[in-house]
Enzyme design. Sequence first.
Site, PDB file in Angstrom:
ATOM      1  N   ASP A  70      -0.179  35.134  -5.675  1.00 28.84           N
ATOM      2  CA  ASP A  70      -1.004  34.429  -6.523  1.00 28.84           C
ATOM      3  C   ASP A  70      -0.671  33.758  -7.764  1.00 28.84           C
ATOM      4  O   ASP A  70       0.464  33.729  -8.134  1.00 28.84           O
ATOM      5  CB  ASP A  70      -2.398  35.476  -6.722  1.00 28.84           C
ATOM      6  CG  ASP A  70      -1.543  36.812  -7.550  1.00 28.84           C
ATOM      7  OD1 ASP A  70      -0.706  36.686  -8.396  1.00 28.84           O
ATOM      8  OD2 ASP A  70      -1.923  37.959  -7.247  1.00 28.84           O
ATOM      9  N   ASN A 137      -9.179  48.177 -10.379  1.00 25.87           N
ATOM     10  CA  ASN A 137     -10.273  48.194  -9.130  1.00 25.87           C
ATOM     11  C   ASN A 137      -9.987  48.127  -7.943  1.00 25.87           C
ATOM     12  O   ASN A 137     -10.695  48.066  -6.996  1.00 25.87           O
ATOM     13  CB  ASN A 137     -11.556  46.947  -9.446  1.00 25.87           C
ATOM     14  CG  ASN A 137     -10.695  45.720  -9.168  1.00 25.87           C
ATOM     15  OD1 ASN A 137      -9.453  45.656  -8.943  1.00 25.87           O
ATOM     16  ND2 ASN A 137     -11.661  44.547  -9.536  1.00 25.87           N
ATOM     17  N   HIS A 139      -7.549  46.105  -6.488  1.00 19.74           N
ATOM     18  CA  HIS A 139      -7.382  44.847  -5.995  1.00 19.74           C
ATOM     19  C   HIS A 139      -5.726  44.801  -5.812  1.00 19.74           C
ATOM     20  O   HIS A 139      -4.857  45.349  -6.352  1.00 19.74           O
ATOM     21  CB  HIS A 139      -7.602  43.582  -6.775  1.00 19.74           C
ATOM     22  CG  HIS A 139      -7.084  43.427  -7.947  1.00 19.74           C
ATOM     23  ND1 HIS A 139      -7.880  43.508  -9.027  1.00 19.74           N
ATOM     24  CD2 HIS A 139      -5.911  42.785  -8.426  1.00 19.74           C
ATOM     25  CE1 HIS A 139      -6.882  43.162 -10.089  1.00 19.74           C
ATOM     26  NE2 HIS A 139      -5.648  42.831  -9.425  1.00 19.74           N
ATOM     27  N   GLU A 144     -10.179  40.968  -4.145  1.00 20.91           N
ATOM     28  CA  GLU A 144     -11.098  41.918  -5.139  1.00 20.91           C
ATOM     29  C   GLU A 144     -11.890  42.408  -4.354  1.00 20.91           C
ATOM     30  O   GLU A 144     -12.087  42.467  -3.085  1.00 20.91           O
ATOM     31  CB  GLU A 144     -12.127  41.006  -6.076  1.00 20.91           C
ATOM     32  CG  GLU A 144     -11.142  39.884  -6.965  1.00 20.91           C
ATOM     33  CD  GLU A 144     -10.648  40.736  -8.163  1.00 20.91           C
ATOM     34  OE1 GLU A 144     -10.660  42.055  -8.154  1.00 20.91           O
ATOM     35  OE2 GLU A 144     -10.690  40.185  -9.380  1.00 20.91           O
TER      36      GLU A 144
END
Length: 242
Positions: A70, A137, A139, A144
Amino acid sequence: MLRNITLHITEDYAAMGRKAAEIFAGAVKESPAGVFGFATGSTPEGLYKELAKMHATGTRFDGITTFNLDEYHPIQPGNTQSYHYYMKERVFGPLGIKNTHVPDGEATDPLAECARYEARLTAAGEMAMQILGIGHNGHIGFNEPGEAFARLASYVPLTPSTIEANARLFEDPAMVPRHALTIGIHAIMMAKRILLLASGAGKADILARALQGPITPQVPASILQLHPCVTVVADQAAAAGL
């Protein structure tokens, strides 16, 4: 129960880096001209430092092709918080790797850049190993939590929790990019092997949910339970919930 997952629990972060480097170097020895996926962030820094030590004593990594998971958007590659800069300083330079790919954080058409990057990744052939961290979280990459797993490369808005977690790296929290370019779950799952790293007590709950909880897009990393060959290296603090 951990299905298809090999778990290594290390005493601390430094030992996690050493164990992960041993595993990664073994994969490169098996595929010295192979395709490898890299992650950024604080968790894999220990791994990269150990690989640099190996390179300095003769271990060769320069024959591999790399693809990064990313990149922030918009961000210039020379920005010290860009993932392009991170990789150049911590990995590509220290390991002598020349054939590298990072999403273009300056792309004027981020959707087209996602399609271009995914096509280039697919054309490169099977990935020998994908390095992953795990977000607070759940990811992986910047995939996400959501209503469905993000199958293909995407231009994604970052969640408030991810922005907050990354704010410590920027001089001004307002400077944290609100979007990112990320490869999708499909490309991650197509890697021959996954190397997932986790460190610190703050990752204990989400790591346990990802590896032992239900498979759900609300915890994107939980999809790894369906991968046939996942190796997890976690320090004792991160593995406390397993």
